[in-house]
Design a protein around this motif. Structure first.
Motif, PDB file in Angstrom:
ATOM      1  N   VAL A 212      91.380-119.188  84.696  1.00  0.00           N
ATOM      2  CA  VAL A 212      90.344-120.188  84.466  1.00  0.00           C
ATOM      3  C   VAL A 212      89.005-119.529  84.137  1.00  0.00           C
ATOM      4  N   SER A 213      88.366-120.029  83.097  1.00  0.00           N
ATOM      5  CA  SER A 213      86.995-119.630  82.767  1.00  0.00           C
ATOM      6  C   SER A 213      86.368-120.739  81.951  1.00  0.00           C
ATOM      7  N   GLU A 214      85.070-120.958  82.163  1.00  0.00           N
ATOM      8  CA  GLU A 214      84.344-121.950  81.365  1.00  0.00           C
ATOM      9  C   GLU A 214      83.834-121.335  80.062  1.00  0.00           C
ATOM     10  N   ASP A 215      84.027-120.032  79.897  1.00  0.00           N
ATOM     11  CA  ASP A 215      83.568-119.309  78.709  1.00  0.00           C
ATOM     12  C   ASP A 215      84.758-119.114  77.759  1.00  0.00           C
ATOM     13  N   GLN A 216      84.740-119.759  76.612  1.00  0.00           N
ATOM     14  CA  GLN A 216      85.853-119.675  75.673  1.00  0.00           C
ATOM     15  C   GLN A 216      86.091-118.249  75.199  1.00  0.00           C
ATOM     16  N   LYS A 217      85.017-117.466  75.118  1.00  0.00           N
ATOM     17  CA  LYS A 217      85.168-116.073  74.705  1.00  0.00           C
ATOM     18  C   LYS A 217      86.027-115.303  75.710  1.00  0.00           C
ATOM     19  N   VAL A 218      85.840-115.568  76.994  1.00  0.00           N
ATOM     20  CA  VAL A 218      86.631-114.914  78.038  1.00  0.00           C
ATOM     21  C   VAL A 218      88.100-115.326  77.919  1.00  0.00           C
ATOM     22  N   ILE A 219      88.342-116.602  77.654  1.00  0.00           N
ATOM     23  CA  ILE A 219      89.714-117.087  77.479  1.00  0.00           C
ATOM     24  C   ILE A 219      90.361-116.418  76.272  1.00  0.00           C
ATOM     25  N   ASP A 220      89.625-116.312  75.185  1.00  0.00           N
ATOM     26  CA  ASP A 220      90.159-115.675  73.976  1.00  0.00           C
ATOM     27  C   ASP A 220      90.474-114.205  74.220  1.00  0.00           C
ATOM     28  N   GLU A 221      89.589-113.512  74.931  1.00  0.00           N
ATOM     29  CA  GLU A 221      89.789-112.084  75.193  1.00  0.00           C
ATOM     30  C   GLU A 221      90.891-111.842  76.224  1.00  0.00           C
ATOM     31  N   TYR A 222      91.135-112.829  77.085  1.00  0.00           N
ATOM     32  CA  TYR A 222      92.199-112.660  78.079  1.00  0.00           C
ATOM     33  C   TYR A 222      93.568-112.524  77.414  1.00  0.00           C
ATOM     34  N   PHE A 223      93.688-113.026  76.190  1.00  0.00           N
ATOM     35  CA  PHE A 223      94.949-112.875  75.461  1.00  0.00           C
ATOM     36  C   PHE A 223      95.407-111.416  75.453  1.00  0.00           C
ATOM     37  N   TYR A 224      94.496-110.490  75.214  1.00  0.00           N
ATOM     38  CA  TYR A 224      94.860-109.073  75.105  1.00  0.00           C
ATOM     39  C   TYR A 224      95.279-108.508  76.461  1.00  0.00           C
ATOM     40  N   THR A 225      94.626-108.953  77.531  1.00  0.00           N
ATOM     41  CA  THR A 225      95.010-108.542  78.885  1.00  0.00           C
ATOM     42  C   THR A 225      96.402-109.070  79.219  1.00  0.00           C
ATOM     43  N   TYR A 226      96.616-110.340  78.919  1.00  0.00           N
ATOM     44  CA  TYR A 226      97.893-110.989  79.193  1.00  0.00           C
ATOM     45  C   TYR A 226      99.005-110.351  78.369  1.00  0.00           C
ATOM     46  N   LYS A 227      98.733-110.140  77.097  1.00  0.00           N
ATOM     47  CA  LYS A 227      99.720-109.559  76.175  1.00  0.00           C
ATOM     48  C   LYS A 227     100.153-108.177  76.638  1.00  0.00           C
ATOM     49  N   SER A 228      99.224-107.382  77.154  1.00  0.00           N
ATOM     50  CA  SER A 228      99.548-106.013  77.557  1.00  0.00           C
ATOM     51  C   SER A 228     100.657-105.986  78.598  1.00  0.00           C
ATOM     52  N   GLN A 229     100.582-106.880  79.572  1.00  0.00           N
ATOM     53  CA  GLN A 229     101.606-106.910  80.615  1.00  0.00           C
ATOM     54  C   GLN A 229     102.900-107.538  80.109  1.00  0.00           C
TER      55      GLN A 229
END
Length: 339
Positions: A240-257
């Motif tokens: 969860v984040s209210e910042d769309q940029k953080v949500i978009d960047e989390y893709f790379y963190t999620y993808k790595s695992q």
């Protein structure tokens, strides 16, 4: 409905150094994050068990005991205990001890687990995969309900009027949930035994699991268990984040695992299309701002009649400050809309 947070203790891999992040640092961050969960009113922590370089937690009991010392109300559960490769007597003793330390807040989620590293590590054969779990679950449930235990099976030495101590609070009984990934036979077993059910939904569309959960409800009642004691939980990847940029960047963190796991299982690399599809209204990823995530939780609460939702929140090892923000939003903004 209870709201929980699940964690595996993911540690990220540094391409420059060729090393995983320090496990000790990660575990200390987890303890601080659990303290925050307790402060913002999260009901349950579910801590996973893995035996791989990319996860910091191989012993949930130890981490949960440390968390017990800095919390007051949050329930402390394994998520899951890989029972097939564990010793049921030791599992009960460890969680009964945790229960006493935490003044009655310990729970066990038992399952086969989605990884098999613990089998060769502890000297078990994958040929006995099914029978190991069935026998050990039978023994664990017997220990949980009887102080003096007599039991016999084929893959473990028998017990003859042996005592298991210490005893947990509530007359020695710990809440023991059955965690499943969608196998009807596992769901049927949980229903017949009257065990609370945790369904992991991490892909596809949640609506696809409706018939499975209805099957559990039907068989639970058919077995004569009281409807008032029925408990059903869903465990899904959440952020969860209210910042769309953080949500978009989390893709790379999620993808790595997801790619690390997928490489050993023959999966194609995780794509942005999969990420956005999972985040969509019908998808299984509870990733977005607080309104989006709350709406999806309320949706599955309505279609499944669940009593607990557990958001699995540390996939890919998000930074500590990002995790803390997600936890705080989950315990405040989302909680207001769901409860």
């Amino acid at each position: 409905m209870e709201l929980g947070i699940g964690m595996f203790g993911d540690v990220s891999f540094d391409q420059k150094t060729g090393k995983y992040r320090d496990a000790g640092v990660k575990i200390r961050e987890i303890i601080g994050q659990v303290k925050l969960m307790d402060e913002v009113g999260i009901d349950v922590l579910a801590m996973g068990e893995h035996h791989r370089a990319d996860y910091a937690v191989s012993s949930p009991e130890m981490v949960l005991a440390a968390a017990a010392s800095v919390t007051k109300n949050i329930k402390l559960a394994s998520g899951v205990t890989v029972l097939s490769s564990s010793e049921p007597v030791k599992v009960y003793e460890d969680f009964a001890t945790l229960d006493l330390i935490s003044d009655g807040r310990a729970e066990i989620f038992v399952g086969r687990g989605s990884f098999i590293e613990s089998f060769p590590l502890y000297g078990y054969s994958l040929n006995d995969y099914e029978q190991l779990f069935d026998e050990k679950l039978e023994l664990l449930l017997k220990i949980n309900s009887e102080e003096n235990v007599s039991w016999s099976g084929k893959l473990r030495a028998p017990m003859q009027n042996q005592t298991v101590y210490p005893r947990a609070k509530n007359n020695g009984r710990l809440p023991i949930w059955r965690a499943v990934g969608g196998t009807p036979q596992s769901v049927l077993s949980a229903a017949k035994l009257g065990m609370p059910l945790v369904v992991a939904i991490i892909g596809g569309m949640p609506i696809q699991f409706k018939s499975l959960i209805e099957f559990y409800r039907q068989e639970y009642l058919k077995a004569g268990h009281p409807e008032s004691e029925m408990q059903i939980a869903v465990h899904s990847h959440t952020f969860v984040s209210e910042d769309q940029k953080v949500i978009d960047e989390y893709f790379y963190t999620y993808k790595s695992q997801m790619d690390r796991i997928g490489k050993s299982r023959g999966w194609a690399p995780f794509s942005k299309m999969q990420y956005e599809g999972g985040r969509s209204e019908d998808g299984a990823l509870f990733i977005g701002n607080s309104n989006q995530v709350a709406d999806k939780i309320n949706y599955i609460k309505e279609i499944f009649g669940i009593t607990r939702f557990i958001g699995h929140m540390d996939v890919g090892d998000p930074a500590d400050d990002v995790m803390r923000n997600s936890i705080e939003l989950f315990g405040t903004e989302i909680s207001k809309q769901v409860r």
